[in-house]
Design an enzyme around this catalytic site. Structure first.
Site, PDB file in Angstrom:
ATOM      1  CG  HIS A 224       5.666  -3.188   1.537  1.00  0.00           C
ATOM      2  ND1 HIS A 224       4.831  -2.213   2.050  1.00  0.00           N
ATOM      3  CD2 HIS A 224       4.848  -4.188   1.127  1.00  0.00           C
ATOM      4  CE1 HIS A 224       3.577  -2.602   1.981  1.00  0.00           C
ATOM      5  NE2 HIS A 224       3.544  -3.796   1.405  1.00  0.00           N
TER       6      HIS A 224
ATOM      7  CG  HIS B  53       2.204  -1.255  -2.023  1.00  0.00           C
ATOM      8  ND1 HIS B  53       2.913  -2.255  -2.651  1.00  0.00           N
ATOM      9  CD2 HIS B  53       1.563  -1.854  -0.986  1.00  0.00           C
ATOM     10  CE1 HIS B  53       2.715  -3.396  -2.021  1.00  0.00           C
ATOM     11  NE2 HIS B  53       1.909  -3.184  -0.994  1.00  0.00           N
TER      12      HIS B  53
ATOM     13  CG  ASP C 145       2.627  -6.748  -1.640  1.00  0.00           C
ATOM     14  OD1 ASP C 145       2.956  -6.166  -0.588  1.00  0.00           O
ATOM     15  OD2 ASP C 145       1.549  -6.533  -2.241  1.00  0.00           O
TER      16      ASP C 145
ATOM     17  NE  ARG D 154      -1.635  -8.737  -0.622  1.00  0.00           N
ATOM     18  CZ  ARG D 154      -0.438  -8.675  -0.040  1.00  0.00           C
ATOM     19  NH1 ARG D 154      -0.010  -7.564   0.494  1.00  0.00           N
ATOM     20  NH2 ARG D 154       0.328  -9.749   0.025  1.00  0.00           N
TER      21      ARG D 154
HETATM   22  C1  SIN Z   1      -0.513  -3.985   1.431  1.00  0.00           C
HETATM   23  O1  SIN Z   1       0.608  -3.575   1.665  1.00  0.00           O
HETATM   24  O2  SIN Z   1      -0.711  -5.001   0.797  1.00  0.00           O
HETATM   25  C2  SIN Z   1      -1.713  -3.208   1.943  1.00  0.00           C
HETATM   26  C3  SIN Z   1      -1.880  -1.907   1.267  1.00  0.00           C
HETATM   27  C4  SIN Z   1      -3.070  -1.146   1.810  1.00  0.00           C
HETATM   28  O3  SIN Z   1      -3.723  -1.612   2.738  1.00  0.00           O
HETATM   29  O4  SIN Z   1      -3.359  -0.073   1.285  1.00  0.00           O
END
Ligand code: SIN
Length: 285
Positions: A104, A261, A106, A276
């Site tokens: 995906h 990612h 973000d 995050r």
């Molecule tokens: C995310 O998709 O923001 C999380 C990525 C992760 O936990 O590695």
């Protein structure tokens, strides 16, 4: 191997298409403008950059992210106590599901999608829990000229509803309690070009993703599915990807316009706990 052309940082690409580790930087220290400019250049060049052995307070984490742009306060993730700008990405030993499991980008459901996300590892399993990244610039460049031309004239609808809306919680509410919430706020839909020009580099990028793209604009979901499915299989080819192995103190900063990612969920019974911070972006064209 160290990449030439940088004077204040040591840049080591993880793969030809995407990702580079940056060494020789203490993000808790006084990051001068010259060093920050090189970090930003490496970020644009590689789509995702990684730092190791960092020790940041939440304030320092937010302050570093803010050098790239204003912070986007996440609507759905559990915030860190006392730090609404920091979202928890957490999986406890009893959880089956992780956050960010499929490919995906973000915030592609926002009218002005996020510039990037900065994830800081506080606790990681002894093995597993890596994150994969994929370059949508490399994926687009590898398509045939005819396919590229067709995609340039198209737009696609992205939505938050099917991911963060109430239906997600119906079957397994206990999986997400205390991690994700506010399903009533999952009302964002946005239409973006299928091929965008990256706001900083100007380079063309394929901008659809399996997580949030629902259909092509003016097409039904059934009509869109075969072509989206082809693009997703194409873009996830290993030659466009890299894999980052986390340690406590690692930081990943990825570009939400030029990369996908995906967080691997291969560590049952272990804890993984990250912070995050998401950086606001601008409308895409
Ligand atoms: C995310 O998709 O923001 C999380 C990525 C992760 O936990 O590695």
């Amino acid at each position: 191997m160290t990449q030439p052309g940088y004077e204040t940082i040591d840049v080591r690409p993880l793969s030809p298409a995407v990702g580079a580790e940056i060494r020789g930087v203490d993000l808790a220290g006084d990051l001068g403008n010259a060093q920050f400019a090189e970090i930003r250049r490496a970020f644009h060049e590689h789509g995702a950059v990684f730092f190791r052995e960092q020790r940041l307070t939440p304030e320092q984490h937010v302050a570093f992210a803010r050098r790239f742009g204003p912070i986007n306060v996440n609507r759905f993730f559990q915030p860190v106590d006392g730090h609404p700008e920091i979202a928890e990405v957490r999986k406890e030993p009893h959880h089956k599901r992780n956050i960010g499991a499929g490919w995906h980008t973000d915030h592609s459901y926002d009218a002005a999608p996020a510039l990037g996300s900065m994830l800081y590892a506080h606790e990681v399993p002894d093995c597993g829990g890596d994150t994969l990244f994929a370059s949508m610039e490399a994926a687009f460049a590898a398509l045939s000229p005819r396919m590229q031309d067709m995609l340039r004239g198209m737009r696609a609808l992205h939505s938050s509803r099917h991911v963060f809306g109430a239906r997600r919680y119906q079957d397994e509410p206990q999986e997400y309690a205390g991690r994700l919430g506010n399903p009533e706020l999952a009302t964002q839909d946005a239409v973006h070009p299928v091929v965008i020009h990256h706001p900083q580099t100007g380079r063309e990028v394929l901008y659809v993703n399996p997580g949030f793209t629902v259909r092509f604009d003016g097409w039904t979901e059934a009509e869109s599915r075969p072509l989206l499915g082809f693009l997703y299989r194409h873009a996830a080819h290993p030659s466009f990807t890299c894999r980052f192995r986390w340690e406590v103190g690692s930081i990943a900063l990825w570009d939400n316009r030029s990369t996908w990612h995906m967080a691997l969920n291969d560590y049952p019974g272990k804890r993984r706990y990250m912070h995050r911070v998401t950086i606001d972006g601008s409308p895409l064209a």
